[in-house]
Design a protein around this motif. Sequence first.
Motif, PDB file in Angstrom:
ATOM      1  N   ARG A  98       0.822  -1.200   0.000  1.00  0.00           N
ATOM      2  CA  ARG A  98       0.000   0.000   0.000  1.00  0.00           C
ATOM      3  C   ARG A  98       0.868   1.266   0.000  1.00  0.00           C
ATOM      4  O   ARG A  98       0.540   2.257  -0.656  1.00  0.00           O
ATOM      5  CB  ARG A  98      -0.933   0.000   1.216  1.00  0.00           C
ATOM      6  N   THR A 134       2.317   1.706  -3.461  1.00  0.00           N
ATOM      7  CA  THR A 134       1.230   2.140  -4.347  1.00  0.00           C
ATOM      8  C   THR A 134       0.957   3.630  -4.158  1.00  0.00           C
ATOM      9  O   THR A 134       0.800   4.379  -5.130  1.00  0.00           O
ATOM     10  CB  THR A 134      -0.054   1.340  -4.051  1.00  0.00           C
ATOM     11  N   CYS A 185       3.682   5.755  -5.770  1.00  0.00           N
ATOM     12  CA  CYS A 185       3.509   5.856  -7.221  1.00  0.00           C
ATOM     13  C   CYS A 185       2.378   6.822  -7.566  1.00  0.00           C
ATOM     14  O   CYS A 185       2.488   7.625  -8.504  1.00  0.00           O
ATOM     15  CB  CYS A 185       3.230   4.475  -7.820  1.00  0.00           C
ATOM     16  N   TRP A 186       1.290   6.732  -6.809  1.00  0.00           N
ATOM     17  CA  TRP A 186       0.154   7.641  -7.019  1.00  0.00           C
ATOM     18  C   TRP A 186       0.578   9.089  -6.822  1.00  0.00           C
ATOM     19  O   TRP A 186       0.249   9.960  -7.626  1.00  0.00           O
ATOM     20  CB  TRP A 186      -0.971   7.267  -6.052  1.00  0.00           C
ATOM     21  N   ALA A 223      -1.803   3.396 -12.251  1.00  0.00           N
ATOM     22  CA  ALA A 223      -2.003   2.242 -11.377  1.00  0.00           C
ATOM     23  C   ALA A 223      -1.277   1.018 -11.914  1.00  0.00           C
ATOM     24  O   ALA A 223      -0.806   0.174 -11.144  1.00  0.00           O
ATOM     25  CB  ALA A 223      -3.496   1.963 -11.228  1.00  0.00           C
ATOM     26  N   ALA A 263       2.286   1.266 -11.051  1.00  0.00           N
ATOM     27  CA  ALA A 263       2.458   0.983  -9.629  1.00  0.00           C
ATOM     28  C   ALA A 263       2.642  -0.509  -9.388  1.00  0.00           C
ATOM     29  O   ALA A 263       3.377  -0.922  -8.490  1.00  0.00           O
ATOM     30  CB  ALA A 263       1.261   1.513  -8.833  1.00  0.00           C
ATOM     31  N   VAL A 264       1.975  -1.333 -10.187  1.00  0.00           N
ATOM     32  CA  VAL A 264       2.130  -2.784 -10.080  1.00  0.00           C
ATOM     33  C   VAL A 264       3.566  -3.178 -10.406  1.00  0.00           C
ATOM     34  O   VAL A 264       4.184  -3.999  -9.717  1.00  0.00           O
ATOM     35  CB  VAL A 264       1.139  -3.505 -11.012  1.00  0.00           C
ATOM     36  N   GLN A 267       5.856  -2.186  -7.559  1.00  0.00           N
ATOM     37  CA  GLN A 267       5.670  -3.089  -6.412  1.00  0.00           C
ATOM     38  C   GLN A 267       6.416  -4.391  -6.614  1.00  0.00           C
ATOM     39  O   GLN A 267       7.117  -4.875  -5.712  1.00  0.00           O
ATOM     40  CB  GLN A 267       4.179  -3.397  -6.219  1.00  0.00           C
ATOM     41  N   TYR A 279      -6.510   3.300  -9.705  1.00  0.00           N
ATOM     42  CA  TYR A 279      -6.053   2.854  -8.386  1.00  0.00           C
ATOM     43  C   TYR A 279      -7.225   2.282  -7.605  1.00  0.00           C
ATOM     44  O   TYR A 279      -8.300   2.901  -7.532  1.00  0.00           O
ATOM     45  CB  TYR A 279      -5.423   4.008  -7.609  1.00  0.00           C
TER      46      TYR A 279
END
Length: 435
Positions: free
Chosen positions: A377, A380, A383-384, A390, A393-394, A397, A416
């Motif tokens: 989280r 994430t 990145c946001w 989104a 962001a994967v 991660q 997201y």
Amino acid sequence: MTKDPVHDAPLTYEEARELARHQDVTVRKSLAEREDIRPEILFYLAGDKDSEVRRAITENKSTPAQAYVELARDSNDDIRSNLAEKIAKLAPTLSASQVDKMQNFTFQALEILASDQLTQVRSVLADTLKDVANVPEDVILKLAKDAELAVSCPVLEHSPVLSDEDLQEIISSGISSGALGAISNRAHVSSDVSDAIVGTNDVSAITTLLCNDSAQIREDTLDQLIEESRNVTEWQGPLVHRPVLSDQASRRLAEFVADNLLDTLKGREDIAPTTLSVIRKEMNRRLKHSEAPETTVVEVKAQKGGNKELRREYQWLFQQPPQEIAQNLKRMNRLNVQVIVNALAEGEYDFVVACIAEQANLHISIAQRMIAMRSARGITALCWKSGLSARMAVEVQTRVGHIPAEDVVRPHKGKYALSEEELQWQVDFFNNMSM
């Protein structure tokens, strides 16, 4: 040539008294700046109607402590902020005899400022006193219990005045997650305080505690956290990296932690040969039953040749550390999503983190903490905050944060999955931890 009645020394008491009542504010201000004036004159000027005169009195080294109480109640925010910084620095220099003589003034002013309506004043006080041992406990406790994290966190994390009993009482009173995280990050956390933190069931604060190598955690408490980490994946990385792990704890972790953490566990120097054998068997078992890992696709493809053209154009720049490269690229408006995608494809993960931190306007240490704590989280949210999609962001991660596939926070309908409130909370939490 006209004589300057203020700066021409010396002044008699009667002359100084007359100048203190002078109609010209510049005359009174010049008098307030002099360090050879009798204390009672400076005390009188502390109540001057002009804020510039009172500000000069605040900054004057010769201002008597009797004036601090009045200045602590001043209507001018800047004057109170200046005073807070001044007497907070003065307090630890006082000898025992001076403390006895002056505590009715200096420490009374500290107590007033600790309750100031302006957060900035209380924050200045807390930041200055956070490392000081010779401070009244009442003042430190008031700051530690402040509702504003900018005030409470520096004291909760650093103050030597707070005893274990104080910390346990503060924890039991029901404080925010950010304040708990500050306590978890103290240079020395006793086992009793650790138990109190664990008893709150606050995932983020406990994660910080586990990342704190100097925190003392009882073996039975650690066993409890290991068992709970089957479902709370944020704890698995910090647990595997704890400085001391029993063989039993290592075996239990080997049953369920992600493959990359299992490899870390195998590399620990304190692992007994029998436990190492168990871990190796588990690794072999997983290899035999492993399936092709799930892959994700970044919607922005890496450019052919990656960042080579950028490196050629700014050859001088790329000889610097990643953080400085990212900072300078941003200044030149050359830092964008494509640069991050290319770096990600090339495995330059330190550079990726530096770029994302710059884009998010966060200090690099905050971004590094999010990655180090393996918080899906948190990464994430990072990145946001940096403006990445989104789907990107994967990638961050999995590749940079090494988050197991089953724990990755994935997009929902291309956006997201977490609300903006939750994402901002994550950013604020990690940001407050660095205070």
